[in-house]
Scaffold this active site. Structure first.
Site, PDB file in Angstrom:
ATOM      1  N   CYS A 154      12.337   3.316  18.832  1.00  0.00           N
ATOM      2  CA  CYS A 154      11.960   2.865  20.180  1.00  0.00           C
ATOM      3  C   CYS A 154      10.515   3.259  20.471  1.00  0.00           C
ATOM      4  CB  CYS A 154      12.919   3.460  21.202  1.00  0.00           C
ATOM      5  SG  CYS A 154      14.621   2.888  21.013  1.00  0.00           S
ATOM      6  N   HIS A 219      13.867  -0.953  31.142  1.00  0.00           N
ATOM      7  CA  HIS A 219      15.091  -1.551  31.670  1.00  0.00           C
ATOM      8  C   HIS A 219      16.046  -0.547  32.305  1.00  0.00           C
ATOM      9  CE1 HIS A 219      15.657  -0.747  27.290  1.00  0.00           C
ATOM     10  NE2 HIS A 219      16.772  -0.177  27.718  1.00  0.00           N
ATOM     11  N   ILE A 220      16.954  -1.113  33.088  1.00  0.00           N
ATOM     12  CA  ILE A 220      18.103  -0.400  33.647  1.00  0.00           C
ATOM     13  C   ILE A 220      19.349  -1.137  33.181  1.00  0.00           C
ATOM     14  CG2 ILE A 220      19.327   0.274  35.754  1.00  0.00           C
ATOM     15  CD1 ILE A 220      16.640   0.286  37.205  1.00  0.00           C
ATOM     16  N   ALA A 278      24.375   3.172  26.075  1.00  0.00           N
ATOM     17  CA  ALA A 278      24.513   1.943  25.294  1.00  0.00           C
ATOM     18  C   ALA A 278      24.070   2.249  23.870  1.00  0.00           C
ATOM     19  CB  ALA A 278      23.658   0.835  25.894  1.00  0.00           C
TER      20      ALA A 278
END
EC number: 2.1.1.45
Length: 279
Positions: A154, A219-220, A278
Site C-alpha cells: 500500500c 477511502h472509508i 477488510a
C-alpha cells in the site's frame, strides 16, 4: 486543534460528501461479504516536523508501538516472515495476509528491501552526496508480484531530499501510497515513515525536516461510517504529540531499536473504536 486533526476531519468529511463508491472491489470481510468503500483520489498533506507538526490524530488512540515494530521488520530485519514478526516483536495482525500456509506474506515489503539491498544503497548514496536527487525506496516490484501471491504494498514509495538551513542539514521525505483506509491505517502508515525518516536522519546526524504524504485512493469502508461520524463529533485535545528518537546523532541505522522511540504529549480521545478489517 493540531494540523493532523484538521486534515483528518476535513478528509473524512470530503469522503462522505464528495466520495465515489467503489466497484468490483477486491477486499472481503471475514464473513465473505465484499468490502466496498467510498473514496476520494489525490489526497495530499504536508507536515513540518521541525516545527512539531506530526501526522498523528488525537481523535482516537493510534497503536504507534506496534506500527514502529512493523517498520523495523521491513527495513531492519528485511523480512517477510510472520514468525519473525511474532517472535521478535509480538505483532500478529499480519497473519490475516499469510500466503498459502507459508508463514510469510509472500515476496513483499521486507523481502523486496532485502532483494535489492535498498537500505544499504540509500545510506551509501546519501553519504557520498547528500544532495543527490535519486534517493528513492520503491517496493513496487512486478517480478516479485509474479513470483508469489500476496497483498500488494500500500505504502510503496518514499523519497528523501536534503536541505541546508544555516549550518544545519534537514532531511525531508515524501511518501506515496496507492490505497489507504483513512480511519484505521492513515496515521499508522504516516508515522511509520516519519520514524524511518528519523532513523536515517539520526544515522547522519541531520535534523528532521518536512514530511509530504500523497495517497492516491483514500477511502472509508462501508461498515465504518458510524465510526466516521463519531470521529467528526469528537473534540481533539489541545496538546501536540511529538515523536522523539532517543539515540545520539550518528547512531548507525541498524543499531536503533523500537524502544528508542518515544511518543510524547499524546493523550488521545477515548474510548478506542472497533473496526472490522477488510482483507
Amino acid at each position: 486543534m493540531t494540523k493532523a486533526d484538521q486534515i483528518f476531519k476535513a478528509n473524512i468529511q470530503k469522503i462522505i460528501n464528495e466520495g465515489s463508491l467503489s466497484e468490483q472491489a477486491r477486499p472481503k470481510y471475514k464473513d465473505g461479504r465484499t468490502a466496498h468503500s467510498k473514496y476520494i483520489t489525490g489526497a495530499f498533506a504536508e507536515y513540518d516536523l521541525a516545527k512539531g507538526e506530526f501526522p498523528i490524530t488525537t481523535l482516537r488512540p493510534i497503536p504507534i508501538k506496534s506500527a514502529i515494530k512493523e517498520l523495523f521488520w521491513i527495513y531492519q530485519d528485511q523480512s517477510n516472515s510472520l514468525d519473525v514478526l511474532e517472535a521478535k516483536y509480538n505483532v500478529h495482525y499480519w497473519n490475516e495476509w499469510e500466503v498459502d500456509q507459508t508463514r510469510t506474506i509472500g515476496q513483499r515489503y521486507g523481502a523486496v528491501v532485502k532483494k535489492h539491498d535498498i537500505i544499504s544503497k540509500i545510506l551509501k548514496q546519501l553519504a557520498e552526496n547528500p544532495w543527490n536527487r535519486r534517493n528513492v525506496i520503491s517496493l513496487w516490484d512486478y517480478e516479485a508480484f509474479e513470483e508469489t501471491k500476496g497483498l500488494l504494498p500500500c505504502a510503496f514509495q518514499i523519497m528523501f531530499d536534503v536541505r541546508r538551513v544555516g549550518e544545519d542539514l534537514y532531511l525531508d521525505a515524501s511518501l506515496t501510497q496507492r490505497s489507504n483506509d483513512i480511519l484505521v491505517a492513515h496515521h499508522i502508515n504516516a508515522m511509520q515513515y516519519v520514524a524511518l525518516q528519523m532513523m536515517i536522519a539520526k544515522h547522519f546526524g541531520w535534523k528532521i525536516g518536512k514530511f509530504f504524504y500523497f495517497v492516491n485512493n483514500l477511502h472509508i469502508y462501508d461498515n465504518q461510517f458510524d465510526q466516521a461520524q463519531e470521529l467528526l463529533k469528537r473534540q481533539p485535545v489541545a496538546s501536540q504529540p511529538k515523536l522523539v528518537l532517543n539515540v545520539p546523532d550518528r547512531t548507525n541505522f541498524f543499531d536503533i531499536k523500537p524502544d528508542d522511540f518515544e511518543l510524547q504529549n499524546y493523550d488521545p480521545v477515548k474510548p478506542q473504536l472497533h473496526f472490522d478489517l477488510a482483507i
